[in-house]
Design an enzyme around this catalytic site. Sequence first.
Site, PDB file in Angstrom:
ATOM      1  N   ASP A 210       0.718  -1.281   0.120  1.00 37.70           N
ATOM      2  CA  ASP A 210       0.123  -0.110   0.053  1.00 37.70           C
ATOM      3  C   ASP A 210       0.925   1.104   0.052  1.00 37.70           C
ATOM      4  O   ASP A 210       1.955   1.361   0.694  1.00 37.70           O
ATOM      5  CB  ASP A 210      -0.862  -0.035   1.239  1.00 37.70           C
ATOM      6  CG  ASP A 210      -1.988   1.030   1.304  1.00 37.70           C
ATOM      7  OD1 ASP A 210      -2.588   0.996   0.298  1.00 37.70           O
ATOM      8  OD2 ASP A 210      -1.954   1.847   2.033  1.00 37.70           O
ATOM      9  N   GLU A 274       1.696  -0.818  -5.201  1.00 34.87           N
ATOM     10  CA  GLU A 274       0.808   0.413  -5.393  1.00 34.87           C
ATOM     11  C   GLU A 274       1.431   1.596  -5.177  1.00 34.87           C
ATOM     12  O   GLU A 274       1.745   2.175  -4.268  1.00 34.87           O
ATOM     13  CB  GLU A 274      -0.456   0.391  -4.301  1.00 34.87           C
ATOM     14  CG  GLU A 274      -1.682   1.390  -4.710  1.00 34.87           C
ATOM     15  CD  GLU A 274      -2.045   2.332  -3.693  1.00 34.87           C
ATOM     16  OE1 GLU A 274      -2.984   2.860  -3.893  1.00 34.87           O
ATOM     17  OE2 GLU A 274      -1.461   2.417  -2.624  1.00 34.87           O
TER      18      GLU A 274
HETATM   19  C1  BGC Z   1      -5.444   2.026  -0.482  1.00 40.33           C
HETATM   20  C2  BGC Z   1      -6.577   2.781  -0.018  1.00 40.33           C
HETATM   21  C3  BGC Z   1      -6.330   3.602   1.239  1.00 40.33           C
HETATM   22  C4  BGC Z   1      -4.789   4.255   1.253  1.00 40.33           C
HETATM   23  C5  BGC Z   1      -4.279   4.482   2.826  1.00 40.33           C
HETATM   24  C6  BGC Z   1      -4.446   3.505  -0.661  1.00 40.33           C
HETATM   25  O1  BGC Z   1      -3.736   3.112  -1.651  1.00 40.33           O
HETATM   26  O2  BGC Z   1      -5.572   1.498  -1.643  1.00 40.33           O
HETATM   27  O3  BGC Z   1      -7.885   2.424   0.097  1.00 40.33           O
HETATM   28  O4  BGC Z   1      -7.328   4.460   1.668  1.00 40.33           O
HETATM   29  O5  BGC Z   1      -3.925   3.632   0.512  1.00 40.33           O
HETATM   30  O6  BGC Z   1      -3.736   3.348   3.361  1.00 40.33           O
END
Ligand code: BGC
Length: 549
Positions: A210, A274
Amino acid sequence: MSFSSAPSRPEDWWKSAVVYQVYVRSFADDDGDGIGDLAGVRSRLPYLRDLGVDALWLTPFYRSPMVDGGYDVADYRDVDPTFGTLTDFDAMITDAHALGLRIIVDIVPNHTSDAHPWFGAALTSSPGSAERDRYLFRDGRGADGELPPNDWESIFGGPAWTRVPDGQWYLHLFDPAQPDLNWRHPEVRAEFEDVLRFWLDRGVDGFRIDVAHGMIKANGLPDVGDSVPAGQRQVELLGRARLPYFDQDEVHEIYRAWRPILDSYPGGRMAVAEAWAETPQRLARYVGPDELHQAFNFDFLDATWSADSFRKVVDTALAESAIVGAPTTWVLSNHDKQRHVTRYGDGALGLRRARAAALLMLALPGSVYLYQGEELGLPEVLDLPDELRQDPAFRRTGESRDGCRVPLPWSGDVPPYGFGPAGGGPAWLPAPPTWRALSVAAQTGNPDSTLELYRAALRLRREHTAPAGSTEPGQVTWLESEPGVLAFGFGRPAAAGSTELVCVVNLGAEPVAVGNYGTPLLHSQPAGPDTPTTLPTDSAAWFTRPATG
Ligand code: BGC
């Protein structure tokens, strides 16, 4: 058509995998409390095996106050009671592996929950203490420190700083309940390396990281300044400009330390980032033999509905893959974005396009990330009552991601459409009545349904692009086509000298003749009188023809 001749290794499974994203709280509710859980995931594994996916990515199920749907983690080594127990996790992964499904879990290293013991200790310790140094506490600006330390904005709206009673401020790029960690602190690094091992020891096959571009902030925490056009929020620069809190070079050191940990486990344990970066080239820096295996290619998700837009994104992604030596990822939807049926026009138009996009995506080399419910053609739920919305961004920006998180319809005539057991409570977000016709049970066996289209496409993809034992994705060869149409050969011959596959997508305004692409194999629209020689607008088809060598 050229095909990769590299030998395939089982540990490279991720290179051509179809990964199904399970948003755990909205997938299947086993205990009847209206919230999905790990036992629910376990009970539906046969559905996913039959759908034809290779792996599941589970969104966070760790102990959490659930301010941000679990992306606010209070204990990285335990399951939140809402979702079950570690024993439930172990049972789920054992069953998944027995069915040939791999499990990727989400890791949230940029920030913890404010309920994490480290943050509790930071709050009760004094400014300058070792406890505070695990986060980013700073004095404020202004005569009395009454102004935030810099001009950074939270992704969820408002300033990225919150003041604590003794006058200091702490950084939170997301909600105030998600304080950012200080990744220059050795204890933070050691802790996450241990967390990785904890889940690797429990058998996970990979991690989705993340906010993978966020952990390191520019030294001195400088202002963003006036590079943001008037009326825009800093977050709108994401993917277009370098912000001092994202994509800093030093972040790569973290992944260079993580990779040997993953590689020390057998079976091909992987990680997908991500990450958002200014250019595809900077995004590609996250991927490589000494860093992460993959990064999400959000340009594909962001492409507008035109042949030029998709062609550009695909060509760029394929060129980058060649440079980093790893196949790219394709994504149309996830739990943060409006569902693509709705993005493409909603209603019948959006669904037609979504079905065509699915055939385009599943024909491309590399791995595919499906978001739960896209195989049912679910649209975004646009009219949820405000009081039911749970996305923390809603109260700060008026924008909410709840509409793509409505629990899945599985069966039956009344809400929650089989999401929970008979007699269970209402789902945490209500499904609209139109979803009765979109449930898994309602679509199963109907050859014109979106579910059966996905099942057929996944089966054909597996048969034609990844012959038994192979994990090397094939390559794309663009073919001549009319304006507004994309046509390419994909996959590899099932046996040398036999057949090759062709994907044709009509994104133009007129039907096009497709009689010369080969024998029709699959069509995104129910067959009409002109099928197979004509491809209507907003549709796609796969063909097979003798290999040209
Ligand atoms: C996740 C989100 C989240 C955020 C904070 C993002 O990239 O996919 O759903 O709110 O990170 O953790």
